[in-house]
Write an enzyme that holds these catalytic residues in place. Structure first.
Site, PDB file in Angstrom:
ATOM      1  N   CYS A   1     -11.799  -5.498  -3.452  1.00  0.00           N
ATOM      2  CA  CYS A   1     -11.826  -4.094  -3.381  1.00  0.00           C
ATOM      3  C   CYS A   1     -13.062  -3.782  -4.404  1.00  0.00           C
ATOM      4  O   CYS A   1     -12.959  -3.950  -5.752  1.00  0.00           O
ATOM      5  CB  CYS A   1     -10.683  -3.217  -3.894  1.00  0.00           C
TER       6      CYS A   1
ATOM      7  N   CYS B   1      -9.763  -0.116 -10.649  1.00  0.00           N
ATOM      8  CA  CYS B   1      -8.394   0.182 -11.096  1.00  0.00           C
ATOM      9  C   CYS B   1      -7.878  -1.032 -12.007  1.00  0.00           C
ATOM     10  O   CYS B   1      -7.650  -2.123 -11.627  1.00  0.00           O
ATOM     11  CB  CYS B   1      -7.609   0.518 -10.028  1.00  0.00           C
TER      12      CYS B   1
ATOM     13  N   CYS C   1      -4.970  -3.483 -10.921  1.00  0.00           N
ATOM     14  CA  CYS C   1      -4.974  -4.017  -9.458  1.00  0.00           C
ATOM     15  C   CYS C   1      -5.385  -5.418  -9.615  1.00  0.00           C
ATOM     16  O   CYS C   1      -6.617  -5.440  -9.907  1.00  0.00           O
ATOM     17  CB  CYS C   1      -5.412  -2.919  -8.627  1.00  0.00           C
TER      18      CYS C   1
ATOM     19  N   CYS D   1       4.427   1.017   5.730  1.00  0.00           N
ATOM     20  CA  CYS D   1       3.386   1.619   5.073  1.00  0.00           C
ATOM     21  C   CYS D   1       2.452   0.476   4.813  1.00  0.00           C
ATOM     22  O   CYS D   1       2.615  -0.518   4.514  1.00  0.00           O
ATOM     23  CB  CYS D   1       3.766   1.794   3.572  1.00  0.00           C
TER      24      CYS D   1
ATOM     25  N   CYS E   1       2.867   5.103   7.605  1.00  0.00           N
ATOM     26  CA  CYS E   1       2.236   5.562   6.254  1.00  0.00           C
ATOM     27  C   CYS E   1       0.942   4.465   6.123  1.00  0.00           C
ATOM     28  O   CYS E   1       0.910   3.424   6.438  1.00  0.00           O
ATOM     29  CB  CYS E   1       2.948   5.546   5.495  1.00  0.00           C
TER      30      CYS E   1
ATOM     31  N   CYS F   1       1.963  11.250   0.723  1.00  0.00           N
ATOM     32  CA  CYS F   1       2.681  10.394  -0.391  1.00  0.00           C
ATOM     33  C   CYS F   1       1.600  10.348  -1.406  1.00  0.00           C
ATOM     34  O   CYS F   1       0.416  10.051  -1.442  1.00  0.00           O
ATOM     35  CB  CYS F   1       3.040   9.245   0.345  1.00  0.00           C
TER      36      CYS F   1
ATOM     37  N   ARG G   1      10.360   8.044  -4.652  1.00  0.00           N
ATOM     38  CA  ARG G   1      10.470   6.846  -4.382  1.00  0.00           C
ATOM     39  C   ARG G   1      10.543   5.899  -5.595  1.00  0.00           C
ATOM     40  O   ARG G   1       9.434   5.818  -6.439  1.00  0.00           O
ATOM     41  CB  ARG G   1       9.317   6.498  -3.360  1.00  0.00           C
TER      42      ARG G   1
END
Ligand code: SAM
Ligand code: DTB
Ligand code: SF4
Length: 332
Positions: A53, A57, A60, A97, A128, A188, A266
């Site tokens: 990616c 972040c 991550c 998801c 999702c 979400c 959640r």
């Protein structure tokens, strides 16, 4: 009664300052007023496009700028995704998801992604996806394909955001959330605690969620999963940054419940290293949704058999499917 969206930071800070038992009691009262307190929603995650990616972040493993050693993979085939969804359905999951390590989807990937949504939806699962930033057009394509929820986390307070991610802004997150809303999908949106933030940041994070024009229908509260080779995973291992305190984590869950009474809260990443007692306190404090299965996106999760044993021990039952449009109406 209208759900409040005018919370102030001072009010949220005052909730954090309550005696712990008083806070959990208030959260449990709110939970009972809006939800069946003995039911937990089961959701399953699948990484449909792993690694490589371009975003940075700090938590991550999938960021190309991390040294996690994760190999970048191509977008999965639609059939393989549908096979995983069928397995999730068979184990009693309510929502499937699908996550992709993208800054944003490329238009050429939208056909396959929409076929995944349509196929999963046809199995009777709630759908999702979390694919990064969306244009209005992409959001409408996903909605047309049958996407119920879009996950897009704000992760932390607006002030702390730039310390965690530099390749996009907090405002860009809000812009995508608006596109998702305009396309008519449920939202979400949550974040991560334990990233070296202050309590004031946790106040700012919950304040940002609880003052959105409409509360997210689902609010994932993740505890940082420290991954070697990521900026934050290394910081946690090599400095006194320390893991989030369990009681402070439960407080965060409780205040999410109180300030966003109708949302599903959640208990997300980080459960694997959490004691049963801490998880039980989270359920007491209003958490009513979990990720099941052996894996989150790239890291281990508690796993179906452990979860089934925990739910049985606590006398909690898997929630039956919730109609997303009803959830959206309820959130108004
Ligand atoms: N690329 C998309 C995006 O960022 O929106 C979707 C996938 S991303 C992995 C989804 C969310 O997982 C992040 O927003 C973050 O809140 C959470 N997450 C990722 N890595 C994590 C970790 N190590 N610990 C806890 N939560 C994590
Ligand atoms: C969310 O808030 N947490 C999930 C889901 N939304 C996409 C992801 C957790 C990822 C944990 C780290 C990993 O497995 O890579
Ligand atoms: Fe990419 Fe999402 Fe990971 Fe950030 S959290 S590096 S956007 S996959």
């Amino acid at each position: 009664m209208m759900t409040r969206t005018n919370w102030t930071r001072a009010e949220i800070a005052a909730l954090f300052d309550l005696p712990f038992t008083e806070l959990v009691f208030r959260a449990a009262e709110t939970h009972r007023a809006h939800h069946a307190p003995g039911e937990v929603q089961l959701c399953t995650l699948l990484s449909i496009k792993t690694g490589g990616c371009p975003e940075d972040c700090g938590y991550c493993s999938q960021s190309a700028s991390s040294n996690s050693g994760l190999k970048a993979e191509k977008l999965m085939d639609v059939d393989a995704v549908l096979a995983a969804a069928a397995e999730a359905k068979a184990t009693g999951s309510q929502r499937f998801c699908m996550g992709a390590a993208w800054r944003e989807p490329k238009d050429r990937d939208m056909g396959a992604v929409c076929d995944m949504v349509a196929g999963v939806k046809a199995m009777g699962l709630e759908t999702c996806m979390t694919l990064g930033m969306l244009s209005g057009n992409q959001a409408r394509q996903l909605k047309t394909a049958g996407l119920d929820y879009y996950n897009h986390n704000i992760d932390t307070s607006p002030e702390h955001y730039g310390d965690i991610i530099t390749t996009r802004t907090f405002q860009e997150r809000l812009d995508t959330l608006e596109e998702v809303r305009s396309a008519g999908m449920a939202v979400c949106c949550g974040g991560i605690v334990g990233m070296g933030e202050t309590r004031e940041d946790r106040v700012g994070f919950l304040h940002a969620l609880a003052t959105l024009p409409r509360h997210p229908e689902s609010v994932p509260v993740n505890a940082l999963v420290p991954i070697r080779g990521t900026v934050l995973g290394d910081l946690l291992a090599d400095t006194p940054m320390g893991k989030i305190d369990d009681i402070e984590f439960v407080r965060t869950v409780a205040i999410a419940r109180i300030t966003m009474p109708r949302s599903m809260v959640r208990l997300s990443a980080g459960r694997e290293s959490m004691s049963e007692a801490t998880q039980a306190l989270c359920f007491m404090a209003g958490a009513n949704s979990i990720f099941t299965g052996d894996k989150l996106l790239t890291t281990a999760n508690a796993g179906d058999s452990k979860d089934a044993a925990l739910l049985a021990k606590l006398g909690l039952k898997p929630m039956q499917a919730e109609e997303p449009m009803r959830a959206m109406a309820a959130a108004e």
